[in-house]
Design a protein around this motif. Structure first.
Motif, mmCIF file in Angstrom:
data_model
loop_
_atom_site.group_PDB
_atom_site.id
_atom_site.type_symbol
_atom_site.label_atom_id
_atom_site.label_comp_id
_atom_site.label_asym_id
_atom_site.label_seq_id
_atom_site.Cartn_x
_atom_site.Cartn_y
_atom_site.Cartn_z
ATOM 1 N N THR A 142 30.799 49.361 55.238
ATOM 2 C CA THR A 142 29.610 50.134 55.571
ATOM 3 C C THR A 142 29.927 51.621 55.743
ATOM 4 O O THR A 142 29.086 52.458 55.526
ATOM 5 C CB THR A 142 28.967 49.620 56.857
ATOM 6 N N ALA A 143 31.149 51.923 56.202
ATOM 7 C CA ALA A 143 31.516 53.329 56.391
ATOM 8 C C ALA A 143 33.003 53.490 56.196
ATOM 9 O O ALA A 143 33.789 53.115 57.056
ATOM 10 C CB ALA A 143 31.128 53.802 57.791
ATOM 11 N N PRO A 144 33.457 54.023 55.041
ATOM 12 C CA PRO A 144 34.886 54.204 54.818
ATOM 13 C C PRO A 144 35.504 55.055 55.920
ATOM 14 O O PRO A 144 34.851 55.888 56.525
ATOM 15 C CB PRO A 144 34.939 54.927 53.462
ATOM 16 N N TYR A 145 36.793 54.868 56.115
ATOM 17 C CA TYR A 145 37.489 55.531 57.221
ATOM 18 C C TYR A 145 37.396 57.047 57.114
ATOM 19 O O TYR A 145 37.186 57.751 58.098
ATOM 20 C CB TYR A 145 38.949 55.086 57.232
ATOM 21 N N ASN A 186 44.253 54.091 53.544
ATOM 22 C CA ASN A 186 44.926 55.234 54.152
ATOM 23 C C ASN A 186 46.414 55.026 54.373
ATOM 24 O O ASN A 186 47.216 55.915 54.093
ATOM 25 C CB ASN A 186 44.264 55.579 55.495
ATOM 26 N N LEU A 187 46.803 53.855 54.856
ATOM 27 C CA LEU A 187 48.199 53.630 55.215
ATOM 28 C C LEU A 187 49.016 53.000 54.098
ATOM 29 O O LEU A 187 50.237 53.063 54.115
ATOM 30 C CB LEU A 187 48.271 52.758 56.474
ATOM 31 N N ILE A 196 38.651 48.422 58.541
ATOM 32 C CA ILE A 196 37.612 48.896 57.622
ATOM 33 C C ILE A 196 38.115 49.330 56.249
ATOM 34 O O ILE A 196 37.323 49.606 55.368
ATOM 35 C CB ILE A 196 36.839 50.084 58.240
ATOM 36 N N ASN A 197 39.427 49.386 56.057
ATOM 37 C CA ASN A 197 39.940 49.976 54.818
ATOM 38 C C ASN A 197 40.854 49.080 53.995
ATOM 39 O O ASN A 197 41.648 49.582 53.199
ATOM 40 C CB ASN A 197 40.678 51.284 55.136
ATOM 41 N N ALA A 198 40.805 47.767 54.171
ATOM 42 C CA ALA A 198 41.617 46.882 53.335
ATOM 43 C C ALA A 198 41.180 47.019 51.875
ATOM 44 O O ALA A 198 39.987 47.086 51.573
ATOM 45 C CB ALA A 198 41.488 45.440 53.803
#
Length: 913
Positions: A16-19, A95-96, A144-146
């Motif tokens: 719903t909201a990317p990091y 991100n990571l 949220i970012n997988a």
């Protein structure tokens, strides 16, 4: 009770909201909600619940996040999807990047598990601000970012399928799954968490992402931070990383399915290849939040506890079954009680099933007593306090409680257990333990049936139940203890009692004023111990079976009342004794230990029961691929005579050995072999040397072995190049194990390099070493694969080995063999890289630091020093030696010791279909 849980890790991505977008939103600050018995609760505006459990006596910190989603939430075509997502959430984030590699590089301990109502992920590291920050940042990013790439899923589904196949080889687990499945008509508790193989193979990433985006949100999660940490810093990082995630717009609807009352006894029959038999029974019961749950837990103890349980006495004591166990899970909705009985293969399973049913029919009308209730309460409260006084374990165990509705239910349940009355026990016995509420089998029409309808517990009812609960006063925190060899040496005191028993005291407090004692008591010599391994094993197991003044039941009741535990084990030529107590109960506990070692009567009836239980267990292992593979690799890489302490018997030889043991053998072994005069005891949790010495003197000072002690040493066994296949009928999973022997001990100059070579090849990191990376990550042909290294710390023992293992589908045997040997060959011929060495040294050091934060490691180091004069400094010196390694030295050493021309490999499974 026995708890059987499938450790399945589940993960779903929120879209719903990317990091990156979320970071632009205002960061919310955590608000203090309240405190219950040492657990501080905070909440973010986005709905994330935060629990902080400080324990400065720990050197480790755990970050554990629990999501209110599990296999219960799976729909048609999605069975097992939650578990599959677990694997996928260890892949990468936007991100990571590579989560699994970062966890591997950092070391420590990490895992994720899935159950009916919840999913959790945790990381345990030695405390540092950077480890705390990274753990929180990673879980926020993973929320949220997988990435959920189809290419990763294509490889991973076969790994999950292999894990499914491993479970399919376990008769007890399969029976339990089938019984529970038949017991439910509509509720998803009837479906195993590991799911359907067909669904696992067909799921695609869009389905995973939809599930992930719905449930992996802050308003559906509880974050626990526990152990040693700075509260202000923890909240700062939670605010920074989780506070930036917006609250989702979607509304999660509660699952409304309620299981109807069962309308007849059901029967299930499972036919598969195996050597052991079992009976399984399921009753529909209550939700964890239901007050009936505590009364059911007490009744469960009264029925199945060894040795006082009503079912235990009527079925195990009479030798009708080998053992009995039970499982009463903590569930959000109305749950179940499962009772399992292991049965020797000589028995008529259908007659035993009917005898078990006859005893079950007596449950509603048994004449239970106040003493029964008190005994069960003592056992349950001891279990609860043992969990709550181990902060790291408590933080992970709270996952189950959170999944059942709210963390405070943990304390409400404890309170309810303490309040259970005899009337409550009789009431739940009559309410739930009816024939038409259990599953063993077939529809049977009856007249005037009284049906059991589970009571539904709403979320609002749980909120009302916990809203004003304050709990008890938080216990005093234990003193801080730095996990380092320098600090261990500074807080170590040693001594000796009159008969020569050495002892070491580690001045470290344990939460709840607990005291742990670990003893290693070597005895006798190889000549006098020849052909006596089963005798020694049974003697140790029978110590708790009765003394001249106490019955087996008296011993268990007293230990439960004291909240203490005593465990004996004999192996090789050493009797191991582990004692767990509290400062206030230590004196009484040691009095019981003295009775056990000096006045045990070793009753004939208990000997026969114990023999049957051991034989039944071995019968179950005879055709288990993993058990057989690890046993056979030892047998085929050594050539000791049967009289040797180092001979590895086959399962049948062990069974024959147990059958031959007589009570006179046990009495003779106890009288002439066992004693404490050559041993060592290590203590943590008290620093009173005078008291410890007095207790040890009174308990063990006159317990001396009549046999001359002479330590036995193995001789170097030469391994040879061969690949043996052992076919087992009708097994869906197979195992591969290989081993090469060589001459070395830990003082050898090559040892440090071989340790790190083993790390890089198959043992180190979070599935990032070469063998598991090849078999699991790249090719997806094995759920579990790796390597092991066995090198003695004793300078007189130079018998060492290196080996590998892999669990696989039988059809993949050739691929597994090819992949493993290619990776070994590549390491030998091309060597490792300097970057690999650097990364693995860092990860290895972190794992060692994590281990040093464990009381078990401290006790082991103490016993090693007292028994074998292994200096504490050797723990640090190995690290220093490894830090000085260069990649050239490591590559030279692996060529020197891991020789494919001496590698013996065993493959066990069904390869001839």
């Amino acid at each position: 009770m026995k708890k059987t849980i499938y450790s399945l890790v589940l993960a779903f991505v929120l879209g719903t909201a990317p990091y990156a977008i979320a970071q632009k939103n205002a960061v919310s600050s955590s608000q203090f909600v309240g405190q219950v018995e040492g657990i501080k609760e905070f909440k973010l505006n986005n709905g994330l619940q935060i629990l902080l459990i400080s324990d400065q006596s720990q050197s480790n910190v755990v970050v554990n996040i629990t999501y209110h989603v599990g296999s219960k939430h799976e729909g048609y075509g999605e069975k097992g999807m939650a578990h599959l997502l677990e694997h996928m959430l260890f892949k990468s984030t936007k991100n990571l990047g590579d989560i699994k590699k970062m966890l591997s590089d950092k070391g420590g301990d990490a895992n994720g598990t899935t159950w009916y109502d919840r999913t959790n992920y945790y990381e345990i590291f030695p405390y540092s601000e950077d480890n705390l920050r990274w753990g929180i940042e990673m879980e926020a990013d993973r929320m949220i970012n997988a990435t959920l790439l189809q290419s990763d899923l294509d490889k991973e589904f076969s790994v999950v399928r292999n894990e499914f196949e491993i479970g399919e080889n376990n008769p007890t687990r399969i029976l339990m799954e089938r019984v529970i499945n038949a017991g439910y008509l509509w509720h998803n508790y009837g479906n195993s968490t590991i799911g359907s193989r067909e669904d696992i193979e067909r799921v695609k990433t869009p389905q995973l992402r939809k599930f992930y985006e719905k449930y992996y949100q802050p308003d559906n999660a509880v974050l626990i931070i526990a152990g040693k940490f700075d509260e202000a810093k923890a909240l700062e990082y939670v605010n920074k990383y989780f506070g930036a995630i917006p609250k989702p717009n979607r509304v999660l609807e509660e699952i409304q399915t309620v299981e109807p009352a069962q309308d007849g006894e059901k029967f299930v029959e499972v036919k598969r290849a195996a050597d052991s038999q079992a009976v399984g029974i399921m009753y529909h019961t209550a939700a964890f939040a239901d007050k009936d749950y505590a009364a059911l837990a007490v009744l469960d103890q009264i029925l199945t506890s060894n040795p006082s349980g009503y079912l235990y006495k009527s079925l195990v004591d009479s030798h009708k079954i080998s053992s009995i166990w039970s499982f009463l899970p903590q569930l959000r909705d109305a749950g179940f009680l499962f009772i399992g009985a292991e049965v020797s293969k000589e028995k008529d399973i259908k007659k035993i099933r009917d005898e078990v049913r006859t005893q079950l029919n007596k449950i509603p009308t048994n004449n239970y007593s106040e003493a029964d209730v008190k005994r069960a309460q003592s056992a349950l409260i001891k279990q609860l306090e043992n969990v709550n006084n181990n902060t790291i374990y408590q933080a992970i165990e709270l996952t189950e409680i959170i999944g059942s509705g709210d963390y405070r239910l943990n304390f409400i349940y404890r309170d309810n257990v303490e309040k259970v009355t005899l009337a409550d026990v009789k009431r739940v016995a009559e309410k739930y333990f009816r024939e038409n509420n259990r599953t063993v089998g077939v529809f049977i029409p009856t007249k005037d049936e009284i049906r059991v309808k589970p009571t539904e517990v709403t979320t609002q009812e749980i909120k009302n139940l916990v809203s004003n609960y304050k709990g008890r006063e938080a216990e005093k925190e234990a003193k801080e203890f730095e996990a380092s060899i320098k600090n261990l040496k500074a807080n170590f005191t040693e001594g000796k009692i009159s008969n020569g028993l050495k002892f070491g005291i580690i001045d470290k407090e344990i939460k709840g004023e607990k005291v742990n004692i670990s003893m290693s008591l070597p005895v006798s010599n190889e000549k006098e111990l020849a052909y006596k391994q089963e005798i020694g094993d049974l003697t140790a197991q029978l110590f708790l079976s009765g003394t001249k003044s106490m019955t087996k039941e008296d011993i268990k009741d007293k230990l439960d009342e004291l909240k203490s535990s005593v465990y004996f084990n004999f192996s090789g030529q050493t009797l191991n004794v582990n004692i767990s107590a509290y400062k206030k109960s230590l004196d009484e506990t040691m009095k019981i230990v003295k009775l056990l070692i000096t006045e045990s009567t070793f009753p004939e009836a208990e000997l026969e029961k114990t023999k049957i239980e051991n034989i039944t267990y071995l019968e179950g292992n005879m055709n288990d691929p993993q058990s057989l593979a690890f046993t056979e690799i030892q047998r085929r890489t050594s050539n000791y005579p049967k009289s040797s302490l180092f001979y590895t018997p086959s399962f049948q030889e062990q069974i024959d050995g147990y059958k031959k043991v007589k009570r006179t053998d046990i009495i003779d072994f106890h009288k002439n072999i066992l004693g404490a005069n050559n041993g060592a005891a290590s203590i943590v949790g008290t620093n009173d040397k005078t008291k410890v010495q007095s207790l040890l003197e009174d308990t063990f000072g006159k317990w001396n072995s009549a046999s001359t002690y002479q330590k036995a040493y193995p001789t170097l066994q030469t391994s040879s190049k061969k690949d043996d296949i052992i076919n087992i009928a009708d097994k869906e999973n197979a195992a591969a194990v290989g081993q090469v022997n060589f001459k070395m001990n830990r003082n050898h100059p090559d040892y440090p390099a071989l340790v790190i070579a083993n790390e890089m090849l198959g043992s180190g990191g979070f599935l990032a070493a070469r063998i598991p990376m090849r078999l699991r990550e790249k090719e997806g042909i094995s759920y579990g694969a790796g390597s092991f290294l066995s090198v003695s710390s004793d300078p007189k023992n130079e018998s060492s080995s290196w080996g590998y293992f892999a669990f696989l589908n039988p059809t993949k045997r050739d691929l597994v063999e090819k992949a493993v040997k290619e990776e070994i060959t590549k390491a030998i011929t091309e060597g490792f890289t300097a970057e690999e060495l650097k990364t693995n040294i860092s990860s290895w050091k972190t794992s060692r630091a994590t281990s040093l934060g464990s009381d078990g490691t401290l006790l082991s180091l103490s016993n090693g020093y007292l028994l074998n004069n292994i200096s504490f400094d050797e723990f640090s010196s190995l690290e220093q030696r490894i830090e000085k390694l260069d990649v050239q030295k490591v590559n030279e050493v692996i060529k020197k010791y891991i020789d494919l021309n001496k590698l013996t490999s065993i493959y066990t499974g069904t390869f001839n279909k």
